[in-house]
Design a protein around this motif. Structure first.
Motif, PDB file in Angstrom:
ATOM      1  N   ASP A 125      -8.285   2.376   7.220  1.00 40.19           N
ATOM      2  CA  ASP A 125      -8.361   1.317   6.062  1.00 40.19           C
ATOM      3  C   ASP A 125      -8.754   0.108   6.493  1.00 40.19           C
ATOM      4  O   ASP A 125      -8.105  -0.473   7.566  1.00 40.19           O
ATOM      5  CB  ASP A 125      -6.884   1.533   5.276  1.00 40.19           C
ATOM      6  N   GLU A 166      -5.560  -2.496   6.254  1.00 40.63           N
ATOM      7  CA  GLU A 166      -4.512  -2.361   7.250  1.00 40.63           C
ATOM      8  C   GLU A 166      -5.358  -2.845   8.597  1.00 40.63           C
ATOM      9  O   GLU A 166      -4.522  -3.484   9.580  1.00 40.63           O
ATOM     10  CB  GLU A 166      -4.358  -0.795   7.504  1.00 40.63           C
ATOM     11  N   ARG A 182       1.008  -1.236  -0.001  1.00 45.79           N
ATOM     12  CA  ARG A 182       0.121   0.086   0.024  1.00 45.79           C
ATOM     13  C   ARG A 182       0.937   1.162  -0.025  1.00 45.79           C
ATOM     14  O   ARG A 182       1.750   1.461   1.042  1.00 45.79           O
ATOM     15  CB  ARG A 182      -0.840  -0.044   1.089  1.00 45.79           C
TER      16      ARG A 182
END
Length: 272
Positions: free
Chosen positions: A202, A205, A162
């Motif tokens: 997120d 995550e 990411r």
């Protein structure tokens, strides 16, 4: 002091600190908490800040807002260094053989301190002859820093990188973590809330962080004061899944009570 001037100073304080409490502002400006709340309501209406339970955060601190890793590395830097030093001391006292290290600016600061202390031990009179400490991480910058360290054996988890956080995420990362049982996980967070627990904006995550929490025998969370009392979009752990939190400020009363009830040790970094 006129209300307009006081509100301007409150807005500046929120922007500087990242989060302020109603109690702090009342003491700072020698006003009642009711006056503080009226000021915060006016500033929120003007789009300057966002009210949260017990205080306020900058307007851009919405549940899905995220800054890049490079931006985070310079935000609240003195506080993060204090937290890193305290966390390194906690790790040294427990001597874990294997550690999962989460991606993030505060966990990266911790790795910097760990490397400095390892180098100091090697250069000192007392040489360390023990085995390498195994570090497993999903963070590219952390793996890169640890790669050349003779005191650490670093394992980088796979997955999709990411760009915003330079962290591996996705099903491959979660699957790899679920096959591990490390002594300790060191986890960063975007929010620590009495009711909502630990959260991050997120979903991918959050899935990796949740896997870290489930996998480790002991979980230590690093969170500067701007994260305390904050809720972001996705919960990844309850408070009772955490063993300790290292922070630079004393939590507000509701969060402090929730942490105590959940059996979480609060380690306050810096001078008492």
């Amino acid at each position: 002091m006129f209300a307009e001037e006081r509100q301007r100073l409150i807005a500046a304080r929120v922007a500087e600190a990242g989060r302020v409490s109603v109690t702090e502002l009342a003491e700072r400006f020698a006003i009642t908490t009711e006056t503080v709340r009226r000021d915060l309501a006016a500033l929120e209406q003007g789009g300057v800040l966002r009210r949260v339970h017990g205080g306020a955060v900058p307007a851009e601190s919405a549940s899905t807002a995220e800054t890049t890793l490079s931006e985070r590395l310079v935000q609240h830097l003195p506080q993060k260094l204090l937290i890193a030093e305290a966390a390194a001391g906690l790790l040294e006292s427990s001597r874990p053989g294997s550690i999962l290290v989460d991606a993030g600016s505060t966990t990266e600061a911790l790795v910097d301190v760990m490397l400095q202390r390892a180098a100091h031990r090697r250069n000192g009179a007392r040489q360390s002859g023990g085995p390498e400490q195994v570090i497993i991480t999903n963070a590219l910058p952390i793996a890169d820093k640890l790669a050349a360290s003779p005191a650490h054996a670093v394992h980088l988890l796979g997955g999709r990188i990411r760009g915003l956080t330079r962290a591996a995420v996705g099903p491959e990362t979660v699957d790899a973590v679920e096959r591990l049982r490390p002594d300790l996980a060191v986890v960063g967070t975007n929010g620590v809330h009495a009711a909502f627990g630990l959260s991050t904006p997120d979903t991918e995550e959050a899935a990796v962080k949740a896997a870290f929490v489930r996998a480790a025998r002991r979980v230590v969370v690093l969170a500067d004061a701007s994260k305390l009392g904050v809720e972001t979009l996705v919960q990844f752990a309850r408070l009772d899944q955490v063993d300790a939190i290292v922070t630079d400020a004393s939590p507000e009363s509701d969060l402090a009570a929730a942490l105590e009830s959940a059996g979480v040790e609060v380690v306050k970094a810096g001078p008492e």
